[in-house]
Design a protein around this motif. Structure first.
Motif, PDB file in Angstrom:
ATOM      1  N   GLU A  20      43.435  39.039  47.164  1.00  0.00           N
ATOM      2  CA  GLU A  20      44.045  38.290  48.253  1.00  0.00           C
ATOM      3  C   GLU A  20      44.863  37.129  47.690  1.00  0.00           C
ATOM      4  O   GLU A  20      44.638  36.700  46.549  1.00  0.00           O
ATOM      5  CB  GLU A  20      42.971  37.764  49.203  1.00  0.00           C
ATOM      6  CG  GLU A  20      42.163  38.860  49.895  1.00  0.00           C
ATOM      7  CD  GLU A  20      43.038  39.774  50.734  1.00  0.00           C
ATOM      8  OE1 GLU A  20      43.950  39.265  51.427  1.00  0.00           O
ATOM      9  OE2 GLU A  20      42.830  41.009  50.686  1.00  0.00           O
ATOM     10  N   PRO A  21      45.837  36.589  48.459  1.00  0.00           N
ATOM     11  CA  PRO A  21      46.672  35.486  47.956  1.00  0.00           C
ATOM     12  C   PRO A  21      45.831  34.330  47.434  1.00  0.00           C
ATOM     13  O   PRO A  21      44.893  33.875  48.085  1.00  0.00           O
ATOM     14  CB  PRO A  21      47.474  35.075  49.204  1.00  0.00           C
ATOM     15  CG  PRO A  21      47.532  36.305  50.042  1.00  0.00           C
ATOM     16  CD  PRO A  21      46.226  37.000  49.825  1.00  0.00           C
ATOM     17  N   GLY A  22      46.168  33.861  46.232  1.00  0.00           N
ATOM     18  CA  GLY A  22      45.459  32.753  45.608  1.00  0.00           C
ATOM     19  C   GLY A  22      44.227  33.143  44.828  1.00  0.00           C
ATOM     20  O   GLY A  22      43.669  32.318  44.090  1.00  0.00           O
ATOM     21  N   GLU A  23      43.789  34.386  44.938  1.00  0.00           N
ATOM     22  CA  GLU A  23      42.578  34.812  44.233  1.00  0.00           C
ATOM     23  C   GLU A  23      42.864  34.988  42.746  1.00  0.00           C
ATOM     24  O   GLU A  23      43.845  35.616  42.356  1.00  0.00           O
ATOM     25  CB  GLU A  23      42.071  36.120  44.833  1.00  0.00           C
ATOM     26  CG  GLU A  23      40.706  36.535  44.304  1.00  0.00           C
ATOM     27  CD  GLU A  23      40.156  37.761  45.008  1.00  0.00           C
ATOM     28  OE1 GLU A  23      39.116  38.289  44.536  1.00  0.00           O
ATOM     29  OE2 GLU A  23      40.755  38.196  46.007  1.00  0.00           O
ATOM     30  N   ALA A  24      41.985  34.399  41.913  1.00  0.00           N
ATOM     31  CA  ALA A  24      42.184  34.443  40.458  1.00  0.00           C
ATOM     32  C   ALA A  24      41.929  35.846  39.914  1.00  0.00           C
ATOM     33  O   ALA A  24      41.040  36.563  40.376  1.00  0.00           O
ATOM     34  CB  ALA A  24      41.258  33.444  39.780  1.00  0.00           C
ATOM     35  N   ILE A  25      42.729  36.227  38.921  1.00  0.00           N
ATOM     36  CA  ILE A  25      42.551  37.498  38.214  1.00  0.00           C
ATOM     37  C   ILE A  25      41.934  37.225  36.848  1.00  0.00           C
ATOM     38  O   ILE A  25      40.982  37.884  36.448  1.00  0.00           O
ATOM     39  CB  ILE A  25      43.898  38.229  38.081  1.00  0.00           C
ATOM     40  CG1 ILE A  25      44.450  38.527  39.479  1.00  0.00           C
ATOM     41  CG2 ILE A  25      43.741  39.523  37.264  1.00  0.00           C
ATOM     42  CD1 ILE A  25      45.898  38.929  39.493  1.00  0.00           C
ATOM     43  N   PHE A  26      42.478  36.257  36.133  1.00  0.00           N
ATOM     44  CA  PHE A  26      41.825  35.712  34.943  1.00  0.00           C
ATOM     45  C   PHE A  26      42.337  34.300  34.724  1.00  0.00           C
ATOM     46  O   PHE A  26      43.325  33.865  35.335  1.00  0.00           O
ATOM     47  CB  PHE A  26      42.018  36.597  33.705  1.00  0.00           C
ATOM     48  CG  PHE A  26      43.457  36.865  33.319  1.00  0.00           C
ATOM     49  CD1 PHE A  26      44.264  35.873  32.754  1.00  0.00           C
ATOM     50  CD2 PHE A  26      44.005  38.127  33.483  1.00  0.00           C
ATOM     51  CE1 PHE A  26      45.566  36.124  32.378  1.00  0.00           C
ATOM     52  CE2 PHE A  26      45.322  38.398  33.124  1.00  0.00           C
ATOM     53  CZ  PHE A  26      46.108  37.386  32.564  1.00  0.00           C
ATOM     54  N   LYS A  27      41.662  33.562  33.842  1.00  0.00           N
ATOM     55  CA  LYS A  27      42.025  32.177  33.555  1.00  0.00           C
ATOM     56  C   LYS A  27      42.415  32.031  32.090  1.00  0.00           C
ATOM     57  O   LYS A  27      41.984  32.814  31.237  1.00  0.00           O
ATOM     58  CB  LYS A  27      40.865  31.239  33.886  1.00  0.00           C
ATOM     59  CG  LYS A  27      40.516  31.209  35.361  1.00  0.00           C
ATOM     60  CD  LYS A  27      39.376  30.240  35.635  1.00  0.00           C
ATOM     61  CE  LYS A  27      39.040  30.214  37.121  1.00  0.00           C
ATOM     62  NZ  LYS A  27      37.915  29.283  37.403  1.00  0.00           N
ATOM     63  N   LYS A  28      43.214  31.013  31.815  1.00  0.00           N
ATOM     64  CA  LYS A  28      43.609  30.739  30.441  1.00  0.00           C
ATOM     65  C   LYS A  28      42.367  30.511  29.589  1.00  0.00           C
ATOM     66  O   LYS A  28      41.451  29.790  29.985  1.00  0.00           O
ATOM     67  CB  LYS A  28      44.520  29.501  30.388  1.00  0.00           C
ATOM     68  CG  LYS A  28      44.996  29.164  28.982  1.00  0.00           C
ATOM     69  CD  LYS A  28      45.909  27.954  28.975  1.00  0.00           C
ATOM     70  CE  LYS A  28      46.348  27.622  27.549  1.00  0.00           C
ATOM     71  NZ  LYS A  28      47.248  26.448  27.515  1.00  0.00           N
ATOM     72  N   GLY A  29      42.321  31.153  28.428  1.00  0.00           N
ATOM     73  CA  GLY A  29      41.173  31.025  27.538  1.00  0.00           C
ATOM     74  C   GLY A  29      40.160  32.143  27.682  1.00  0.00           C
ATOM     75  O   GLY A  29      39.282  32.303  26.831  1.00  0.00           O
ATOM     76  N   ASP A  30      40.265  32.945  28.772  1.00  0.00           N
ATOM     77  CA  ASP A  30      39.350  34.078  28.929  1.00  0.00           C
ATOM     78  C   ASP A  30      39.609  35.128  27.845  1.00  0.00           C
ATOM     79  O   ASP A  30      40.715  35.229  27.313  1.00  0.00           O
ATOM     80  CB  ASP A  30      39.542  34.743  30.298  1.00  0.00           C
ATOM     81  CG  ASP A  30      38.981  33.907  31.440  1.00  0.00           C
ATOM     82  OD1 ASP A  30      38.299  32.910  31.151  1.00  0.00           O
ATOM     83  OD2 ASP A  30      39.240  34.258  32.605  1.00  0.00           O
ATOM     84  N   ALA A  31      38.581  35.917  27.554  1.00  0.00           N
ATOM     85  CA  ALA A  31      38.752  37.015  26.602  1.00  0.00           C
ATOM     86  C   ALA A  31      39.663  38.079  27.210  1.00  0.00           C
ATOM     87  O   ALA A  31      39.585  38.368  28.406  1.00  0.00           O
ATOM     88  CB  ALA A  31      37.389  37.624  26.255  1.00  0.00           C
ATOM     89  N   GLY A  32      40.515  38.653  26.375  1.00  0.00           N
ATOM     90  CA  GLY A  32      41.463  39.659  26.856  1.00  0.00           C
ATOM     91  C   GLY A  32      40.913  41.054  26.717  1.00  0.00           C
ATOM     92  O   GLY A  32      41.177  41.734  25.719  1.00  0.00           O
ATOM     93  N   GLU A  33      40.153  41.510  27.696  1.00  0.00           N
ATOM     94  CA  GLU A  33      39.537  42.835  27.637  1.00  0.00           C
ATOM     95  C   GLU A  33      40.291  43.872  28.471  1.00  0.00           C
ATOM     96  O   GLU A  33      39.949  45.049  28.441  1.00  0.00           O
ATOM     97  CB  GLU A  33      38.088  42.761  28.134  1.00  0.00           C
ATOM     98  CG  GLU A  33      37.173  41.876  27.286  1.00  0.00           C
ATOM     99  CD  GLU A  33      36.964  42.431  25.894  1.00  0.00           C
ATOM    100  OE1 GLU A  33      37.057  43.659  25.731  1.00  0.00           O
ATOM    101  OE2 GLU A  33      36.715  41.644  24.965  1.00  0.00           O
TER     102      GLU A  33
END
Length: 377
Positions: A263-276
């Motif tokens: 939904e609009p504004g919902e996070a998918i990932f954040k800076k610093g998260d592991a790239g899996e």
């Protein structure tokens, strides 16, 4: 409430334990002294060692002041005699476990208010489990005409991320299927309303007519259709570092993708998260956001993001959030490696393409920035 249970076997003992835990005043009448001792020692329930069809045993159990009398003896004839005796000695509400449906009329004549037909419950639960393996648990209601059932929301289900009102508004969703509870992964239950969002990993509790159960389960478990010539495979074909893959290998990667709704504004990932995982936008738009909330890129349908962290193992360099309602295809590291690493020459070619991309990104990062205003803000 004050409850007298006739029979301390498996069903009677389990019932007594549940009622004691719920702080009811419970007495169990049981012939076998060993069972009486075990029930008292294990759950602390009061027991009367005697025959539940003997008036003296029922008097000792306090039947005259009981609110409920429950018969769970081994035979219907014993439960029927118990019911008749209770009606002559007490105003308690009588309920029994019925083993043979031929006793139904006799139980009704004896004044039994609640009949639990054991075979009906078992058969209904087993047939539901056979016909609908997606259903986590079920309970027949109204002589089997309605079913109370539990269903886990799967990540790929089309209803994942939608509200109860949105699901009920679908023309194909049965009108007589009602949402009555939502259980989160931690075991907390809420009573849903129209605005409640169905999230992956949560369990929905519903009631539906048995005739509508198949349609209800289908609507709640339906996933995006997959075909060999899937649109996702065509989208993946446009991803530069996937160019060395054959059509068959692209289709394999596409089949392993998970579909997500945001939904609009919902996070998918954040800076610093592991790239899996890397993502392909199937519909809608996604914002890639740098420090300070600055949007550095808007990814539209057919576009992709998150691939550099996936391939290099480095943490995410930006955050990603849905700009509009969107659908994403998420390709995980293991699914991706399973295809790529099977062909060393292909892996080498992809590494070359990735190196060119990283060099281009570094060149852009080192380019002089245009100053804005007197102090370059």
């Amino acid at each position: 409430m004050k409850i007298v249970i006739a029979g301390g076997g498996r069903v009677g003992g389990t019932l007594a334990a549940r009622l004691v835990a719920e702080r009811h005043q419970v007495t169990v009448v049981e012939k076998d002294p060993a069972i009486c001792n075990r029930l008292f020692e294990d759950i602390g329930v009061v027991t009367v060692c005697g025959d539940a069809n003997d008036p003296r045993s029922l008097e000792s159990a306090g039947i005259s002041g009981a609110d409920i009398a429950a018969g769970v003896l081994a035979r219907d004839a014993e439960n029927l005699a118990f019911s008749t005796l209770v009606r002559s000695m007490s105003r308690a509400r009588v309920m029994v476990r019925m083993l043979d449906s031929r006793y139904r009329a006799a139980y009704r004549l004896a004044g039994v208010s609640e009949l639990v037909e054991e075979a009906e419950v078992v058969v209904a639960k087993m047939t539901t489990a056979i016909d609908f393996p997606q259903v986590a648990g079920s309970l027949p209601l109204a002589a089997g005409d309605a079913i109370l059932f539990e269903l886990e929301v799967k990540p790929k289900a089309l209803v994942s991320g939608r509200t109860v009102a949105q699901v009920r508004a679908q023309p194909e969703f049965p009108r007589e299927c009602v949402f009555i509870g939502l259980l989160d992964p931690e075991g907390r239950i809420t009573l849903p309303d129209g605005s409640t969002v169905l999230r992956a990993g949560h369990t929905i509790i519903l009631v539906a007519r048995r005739a509508e159960l198949a349609r209800s389960v289908e609507c709640l478990t339906q996933e995006p259709q997959r075909q060999e010539d899937t649109p996702l495979a065509e989208m993946l074909r446009k991803v530069d570092f996937l160019a060395p893959l054959s059509a068959e290998e692209l289709a394999t990667v596409a089949r392993g993708a998970d579909y997500l709704r945001k939904e609009p504004g919902e996070a998918i990932f954040k800076k610093g998260d592991a790239g899996e995982t890397f993502y392909v936008v199937v519909s809608g738009q996604v914002n890639l956001v740098a420090d300070g909330g600055r949007v550095v890129e808007v990814v539209k349908p057919g576009g992709f993001f998150g691939e550099i962290a996936l391939l290099t193992g480095e943490p995410r360099s930006t955050s990603a959030a849905a700009a509009t309602p969107c659908e994403l295809a998420a390709v995980g590291r293991e699914d991706f490696r399973g295809v790529v690493m099977a062909n060393p020459a292909m892996a080498l070619e992809m590494s070359r393409i990735l190196g060119q991309r990283l060099a281009k990104v570094a060149q852009q990062d080192n380019a002089p920035q245009k100053r804005r205003g007197l102090f370059g803000r």
